[in-house]
Write a protein that holds these residues in place. Sequence first.
Motif: not given
Length: 323
Positions: A77-81, A84, A171-172, A175-176, A178-179
Motif C-alpha cells: 500500500i505504501l509503495k504504490s497505489i 493495492l 498525503k499521509v 494513505v492511512w 486508503i490503507s
Amino acid sequence: MDGFDRLPDSLILQIFDSVSDVKTLIRCRAVSKRFNSLVPQTDSLLLTVDRVISSDSDSDSANDDVSHLLVTFLKSILKSIHDLVSPRPDPTRARSQNSPAQILRSFHNVRNLSIELPSGDLRLEKGTVLKWRADFGKTLRSCVILGFRSVVAGGETPVAGDDADFAGGLKVRVVWTISALIAASARHYLLKEVVREQRGLETLVLRDREGEGVVVMEKEGLTECGGEDTCDAEEEEVEEEGWDRGRSRVPSVRMRMRHVPRMELKGGVWVEGATLVVVRPSLSGDVEDGDLAMGAFGRDVLYGEVVEALLKAKSYLLEMNSF
C-alpha cells in the motif's frame, strides 16, 4: 447416570454458548452422542483463525497463506497505489477444508459469530498507531479511522518541529484512510461465504489479535447481504469491468477528516499527529460523526479521549471515487 445426564438440553446449550470457542466445541462432540447432537445447535461462537484461507483457493498452494488475500497486497500500500490489489483466486481450484465457512458448516443455529484473525494487515512506520472500525452490509456502510504517530508519557517533553508534519500532511492521512478501507474490504470479502451459508446470523464481527481493525455486520446488513446472489452480484460486475481483486468494492465515499498535530490528554500524556476520519458512502444519509466515532472507540479510555478532542477540531471534507 452422571451429573450431565440430569441436566436439561437447554442448560447444556447455555454452557456451550459460554464456551463459544469453535475448536473446543468440536472436541466436545467426541465426548458423547448427546454432546455430538447438541454442539451443532450452539448459537454463539468464537472462531480463532491461525491461517487465513479462502474457500476458493487451492489447499495445496503456497498462496494459501495469510498473504494470499491480505498481506501480499496490503504490504504494498505504501509503495504504490497501483499495487493495492491481489489476484483473484481461481474459482476452479479445489475448495479448502480449513476456510471459516467450511469449519462452521457443522453448526446449524449460529446467531452471534466472532472471528479472530492472527494479525493486522497494515505495516506502518514504527510507533504509528492506526485503528479502524468498518460497518458493512452488501457494501461499506461506514468506516471510522483513528491514527496517531506516538504517545509521550507524562513528564516527557514532546518534540516540536518537523515530526508533527508526518501525520500532518494530507498525503499521509489519505494513505492511512486508503490503507484502512482496503484492509476492511479484504476482510469483508472473506466473510461473503460465511454470510451466505449461516442464514440465521444476527451479528458478525471480524477482528485481529493485534486490535488493529474490526469489521462489523449487524442484523440489517446481514439481511441485505444474505441472499445467494446479493453479495456475488458486485463481484460479477467487477469481472465484467476486467478488475481482478481479492476484496469487496469500496463505493464512492465522503470523508470528514480532523487533525491535531499535538494534544495533551489527562495525566500529562501527549499524543502527536492525531487524526480522525469518518467515512460514509456518498449516497448515504447523514449520520453524526460523533455517534460513529464514539461508537467505534468510546469504550477505550485513551482512544475515547483522543476522539472527543478531535471532534472539537476543524474538519475537512474530501470525496473519493469507487475503487
